[in-house]
Design a protein around this motif. Structure first.
Motif, PDB file in Angstrom:
ATOM      1  N   GLU A  52       0.832  -1.202   0.000  1.00 57.28           N
ATOM      2  CA  GLU A  52       0.000   0.000   0.000  1.00 57.28           C
ATOM      3  C   GLU A  52       0.869   1.257   0.000  1.00 57.28           C
ATOM      4  O   GLU A  52       0.612   2.206  -0.744  1.00 57.28           O
ATOM      5  N   ALA A  53       1.896   1.261   0.814  1.00 53.59           N
ATOM      6  CA  ALA A  53       2.809   2.412   0.872  1.00 53.59           C
ATOM      7  C   ALA A  53       3.530   2.588  -0.463  1.00 53.59           C
ATOM      8  O   ALA A  53       3.704   3.720  -0.936  1.00 53.59           O
ATOM      9  N   GLU A  54       3.931   1.474  -1.062  1.00 57.17           N
ATOM     10  CA  GLU A  54       4.609   1.547  -2.357  1.00 57.17           C
ATOM     11  C   GLU A  54       3.683   2.130  -3.418  1.00 57.17           C
ATOM     12  O   GLU A  54       4.095   2.981  -4.214  1.00 57.17           O
ATOM     13  N   GLN A  55       2.438   1.688  -3.429  1.00 63.24           N
ATOM     14  CA  GLN A  55       1.480   2.198  -4.411  1.00 63.24           C
ATOM     15  C   GLN A  55       1.248   3.692  -4.227  1.00 63.24           C
ATOM     16  O   GLN A  55       1.191   4.448  -5.200  1.00 63.24           O
ATOM     17  N   GLU A  56       1.138   4.138  -2.982  1.00 60.45           N
ATOM     18  CA  GLU A  56       0.972   5.571  -2.719  1.00 60.45           C
ATOM     19  C   GLU A  56       2.183   6.362  -3.182  1.00 60.45           C
ATOM     20  O   GLU A  56       2.053   7.449  -3.757  1.00 60.45           O
ATOM     21  N   ALA A  57       3.371   5.824  -2.937  1.00 59.59           N
ATOM     22  CA  ALA A  57       4.600   6.504  -3.363  1.00 59.59           C
ATOM     23  C   ALA A  57       4.655   6.599  -4.887  1.00 59.59           C
ATOM     24  O   ALA A  57       5.035   7.639  -5.434  1.00 59.59           O
ATOM     25  N   ARG A  71       4.301  10.252  -9.764  1.00 65.20           N
ATOM     26  CA  ARG A  71       3.844  10.665 -11.102  1.00 65.20           C
ATOM     27  C   ARG A  71       3.719  12.173 -11.228  1.00 65.20           C
ATOM     28  O   ARG A  71       3.750  12.715 -12.333  1.00 65.20           O
ATOM     29  N   TYR A  72       3.581  12.851 -10.113  1.00 64.58           N
ATOM     30  CA  TYR A  72       3.405  14.296 -10.139  1.00 64.58           C
ATOM     31  C   TYR A  72       4.722  15.063 -10.076  1.00 64.58           C
ATOM     32  O   TYR A  72       4.727  16.286 -10.221  1.00 64.58           O
ATOM     33  N   LEU A  73       5.807  14.365  -9.853  1.00 67.06           N
ATOM     34  CA  LEU A  73       7.112  15.021  -9.782  1.00 67.06           C
ATOM     35  C   LEU A  73       7.783  15.005 -11.153  1.00 67.06           C
ATOM     36  O   LEU A  73       7.658  14.030 -11.900  1.00 67.06           O
ATOM     37  N   ILE A  93      14.066   6.435  -5.845  1.00 68.94           N
ATOM     38  CA  ILE A  93      13.865   6.407  -4.394  1.00 68.94           C
ATOM     39  C   ILE A  93      13.055   5.164  -4.028  1.00 68.94           C
ATOM     40  O   ILE A  93      13.420   4.420  -3.119  1.00 68.94           O
ATOM     41  N   ILE A  94      11.991   4.938  -4.769  1.00 72.49           N
ATOM     42  CA  ILE A  94      11.101   3.808  -4.487  1.00 72.49           C
ATOM     43  C   ILE A  94      11.829   2.486  -4.678  1.00 72.49           C
ATOM     44  O   ILE A  94      11.774   1.600  -3.817  1.00 72.49           O
TER      45      ILE A  94
END
Length: 69
Positions: free
Chosen positions: A4-9, A14-16, A25-26
């Motif tokens: 879940e944390a990976e998906q949020e990251a 995508r916005y950067l 980073i991910i």
């Protein structure tokens, strides 16, 4: 929870702009051993240097990343 944390990251990344290398980073953070955590930290520091327009600090961080990779 990790997935879940990976998906949020990934969603936020995508916005950067690509120059921030958010995917790096991910990917580095997913590696819990070896150089992964240190590289993730350096890539995050790199983002802060870019945002602050600290070119001297950015060069130092990028050099350290190259040495670790």
């Amino acid at each position: 929870l990790m997935g879940e944390a990976e998906q949020e990251a990934r969603t936020l990344a995508r916005y950067l702009p690509e120059e921030y290398h958010a995917h790096s980073i991910i990917e580095s953070a997913e590696k819990s051993t070896g150089k992964g955590p240190r590289l993730a930290q350096l890539y995050l520091e790199r983002c802060y240097k870019l945002a602050d327009q600290d070119s001297a600090g950015l060069q130092r961080v990028e050099q350290t990343i190259r040495e670790l990779e």
